[in-house]
Design an enzyme around this catalytic site. Structure first.
Site, short mmCIF file in Angstrom:
data_model
loop_
_atom_site.label_atom_id
_atom_site.label_comp_id
_atom_site.label_asym_id
_atom_site.label_seq_id
_atom_site.Cartn_x
_atom_site.Cartn_y
_atom_site.Cartn_z
N SER A 26 0.82 -1.22 0.00
CA SER A 26 0.00 0.00 0.00
C SER A 26 0.86 1.27 0.00
O SER A 26 1.83 1.38 0.75
CB SER A 26 -0.92 0.01 1.23
OG SER A 26 -1.61 1.24 1.26
N LYS A 77 -13.14 -5.27 1.89
CA LYS A 77 -14.02 -4.13 1.61
C LYS A 77 -15.50 -4.44 1.79
O LYS A 77 -16.27 -3.57 2.20
CB LYS A 77 -13.77 -3.61 0.20
CG LYS A 77 -12.47 -2.81 0.06
CD LYS A 77 -12.36 -2.24 -1.34
CE LYS A 77 -11.21 -1.25 -1.41
NZ LYS A 77 -11.16 -0.56 -2.72
N ASP A 113 -13.90 5.69 -3.06
CA ASP A 113 -13.31 5.28 -4.34
C ASP A 113 -13.99 5.96 -5.52
O ASP A 113 -13.33 6.43 -6.46
CB ASP A 113 -13.40 3.76 -4.52
CG ASP A 113 -12.31 3.01 -3.77
OD1 ASP A 113 -11.26 3.61 -3.48
OD2 ASP A 113 -12.50 1.80 -3.49
N GLY A 138 -14.40 -5.15 -16.70
CA GLY A 138 -14.34 -5.71 -15.35
C GLY A 138 -15.65 -5.48 -14.62
O GLY A 138 -16.42 -4.55 -14.95
N GLY A 140 -15.75 -6.33 -10.92
CA GLY A 140 -15.44 -6.59 -9.52
C GLY A 140 -15.80 -5.40 -8.65
O GLY A 140 -16.62 -4.54 -9.04
N GLY A 141 -15.19 -5.34 -7.46
CA GLY A 141 -15.52 -4.29 -6.49
C GLY A 141 -15.23 -2.90 -7.02
O GLY A 141 -16.06 -1.99 -6.85
P1 NAP Z 1 -11.93 -7.74 -7.83
O1 NAP Z 1 -13.15 -7.38 -7.08
O2 NAP Z 1 -11.19 -8.99 -7.51
O3 NAP Z 1 -12.36 -7.79 -9.39
C1 NAP Z 1 -11.44 -8.15 -10.38
C2 NAP Z 1 -12.07 -8.01 -11.77
O4 NAP Z 1 -11.06 -8.21 -12.74
C3 NAP Z 1 -13.17 -9.02 -12.07
O5 NAP Z 1 -14.07 -8.42 -12.97
C4 NAP Z 1 -12.39 -10.15 -12.75
O6 NAP Z 1 -13.14 -10.90 -13.66
C5 NAP Z 1 -11.38 -9.36 -13.53
N1 NAP Z 1 -10.13 -10.10 -13.78
C6 NAP Z 1 -9.26 -10.55 -12.85
N2 NAP Z 1 -8.19 -11.11 -13.45
C7 NAP Z 1 -8.41 -11.01 -14.79
C8 NAP Z 1 -7.67 -11.39 -15.94
N3 NAP Z 1 -6.48 -11.98 -15.84
N4 NAP Z 1 -8.19 -11.11 -17.16
C9 NAP Z 1 -9.40 -10.50 -17.27
N5 NAP Z 1 -10.15 -10.13 -16.23
C10 NAP Z 1 -9.65 -10.34 -14.99
O7 NAP Z 1 -10.84 -6.58 -7.75
P2 NAP Z 1 -11.10 -5.00 -7.57
O8 NAP Z 1 -11.15 -4.65 -6.14
O9 NAP Z 1 -12.24 -4.62 -8.45
O10 NAP Z 1 -9.73 -4.38 -8.13
C11 NAP Z 1 -9.41 -4.48 -9.49
C12 NAP Z 1 -8.17 -3.64 -9.82
O11 NAP Z 1 -8.45 -2.25 -9.57
C13 NAP Z 1 -6.94 -3.99 -8.99
O12 NAP Z 1 -5.82 -4.00 -9.88
C14 NAP Z 1 -6.81 -2.83 -8.03
O13 NAP Z 1 -5.47 -2.57 -7.67
C15 NAP Z 1 -7.38 -1.67 -8.84
N6 NAP Z 1 -7.93 -0.61 -7.99
C16 NAP Z 1 -7.42 0.64 -8.13
C17 NAP Z 1 -7.92 1.66 -7.35
C18 NAP Z 1 -7.35 3.05 -7.48
O14 NAP Z 1 -7.51 3.85 -6.53
N7 NAP Z 1 -6.73 3.40 -8.59
C19 NAP Z 1 -8.95 1.42 -6.43
C20 NAP Z 1 -9.47 0.13 -6.32
C21 NAP Z 1 -8.94 -0.89 -7.12
P3 NAP Z 1 -14.01 -12.18 -13.20
O15 NAP Z 1 -15.30 -11.64 -12.67
O16 NAP Z 1 -14.19 -12.95 -14.47
O17 NAP Z 1 -13.20 -12.90 -12.16
#
Ligand code: NAP
Length: 304
Positions: A26, A77, A113, A138, A140-141
């Site tokens: 982090s 989260k 966020d 995507g 996800g969260g």
């Molecule tokens: P999450 O809830 O685990 O969701 C992950 C998403 O990515 C799901 O839609 C998943 O698809 C997809 N995915 C995972 N691996 C993949 C791959 N190899 N190819 C294609 N799709 C893939 O995670 P999250 O919390 O949403 O976070 C996602 C990303 O956002 C992370 O990299 C995190 O660091 C970043 N993020 C950035 C910020 C910021 O402030 N900039 C804030 C939050 C998160 P499935 O549904 O098919 O599994």
């Protein structure tokens, strides 16, 4: 520039922090401690590595220790919600908490966020979502925070493309419940090309760009750069492209979008502004955004 490590904390010091598993990657401790040092505040931000099975005990402990608040990251989260006393409308709509505020022992779960994302869009591309068409990669969260926030900010159509289509469909129905049009499409489908041709904004929310390009703290080992998650030829003006992944700061998608002459919004802006909003909620003071941005960019440049 005052150094957080050299500051004298007194017995009256206020404590905030972050819980996650893992948490060592982090950048939030750096960003917030630099802000506290800059404002000469008797505050400290501490990383707490909390295993999933210890979440309830950790929240009870943080309450007992009277911390002023804390951030929440993967994988807590959503799981933290039953252990809090109240959710803000943003956290309830998104179904996840990234910031907890301790009001005299009453723990309020908030989500900054989406707000951080909107602010980064405005700063990076002067983008106002009202009346816009958006494609989100995507489901996800993070995608949910982005989608709900865009719908609430007046986006008229949101298309969700995800590896697991059922999850895209579920997010599309959440978006519809917020009053915007929504569709779920499979990744790689020609439908996605058509949607991108008509869209104002593409938001990439999967960790895909992190893989071969190297996560923070890992070596990219001289591997070939990863391909962007959509064919480069699908990226056409006047599309604005945002990738919320921030390690590396220039993801394969952003690099492809730049080659196509498009405006891009890097993911560190969302990180910065979600942190700035949390700072304000905990301290009641305006966040020193420029100082926080410098701390973040220095760390990202150094590959921390
Ligand atoms: P999450 O809830 O685990 O969701 C992950 C998403 O990515 C799901 O839609 C998943 O698809 C997809 N995915 C995972 N691996 C993949 C791959 N190899 N190819 C294609 N799709 C893939 O995670 P999250 O919390 O949403 O976070 C996602 C990303 O956002 C992370 O990299 C995190 O660091 C970043 N993020 C950035 C910020 C910021 O402030 N900039 C804030 C939050 C998160 P499935 O549904 O098919 O599994």
């Amino acid at each position: 520039m005052p150094d957080a490590r050299a500051r004298d904390l007194t017995g009256e010091a206020a404590v905030v922090g972050i819980i996650g598993w893992p948490v060592a990657h982090s950048l939030s401790p750096l960003m917030h401690n630099r802000a506290f040092a800059h404002l000469d505040m008797n505050w400290v931000y501490v990383p707490f590595a909390v295993r999933p099975e210890n979440l309830e005990a950790a929240v009870a402990g943080l309450r007992a220790l009277s911390v002023r608040g804390f951030n929440v990251t993967i994988p807590h989260k959503t799981a933290i919600i039953p252990f809090l006393d109240q959710l803000t409308p943003a956290a309830a709509a998104i179904g996840a908490v990234n910031t907890v505020i301790n009001r005299d022992g009453w723990l309020v779960g908030d989500n900054t966020d989406g707000l951080g994302f909107l602010q980064s869009l405005w700063e990076g591309a002067e983008f106002d979502p009202a009346g816009s068409r958006v494609v989100i990669l995507g489901a996800g969260g993070a995608a949910r925070a982005v989608a709900v926030t865009l719908a609430d900010a007046g986006a008229t159509r949101i298309v969700v493309a995800n590896r697991t289509v059922a999850r895209a469909q579920e997010l599309a129905s959440v978006v519809r419940s917020r009053g915007a049009q929504a569709e779920a499409v499979p990744v790689g489908s020609p439908l996605l090309e058509d949607e991108l041709a008509a869209a104002d904004l593409l938001v990439q929310t999967t960790p895909a760009g992190m893989e071969k390009a190297g996560m923070a703290g890992e070596s990219s080992g001289g591997e070939a750069p990863a391909a962007p998650p959509v064919p480069e030829s699908w990226l056409r003006p006047p599309l604005i492209v945002c990738d919320i992944v921030y390690t590396p700061p220039e993801t394969p998608l952003l690099a492809a979008a730049r080659r196509r002459g498009l405006r891009v919004v890097p993911g560190w802006g969302m990180l910065l502004y979600q942190g700035a909003a949390a700072f304000e909620r905990w301290t009641g003071r305006p966040p020193p955004v420029a100082v926080m941005r410098d701390a973040l960019l220095e760390a990202l440049d150094a590959g921390r």
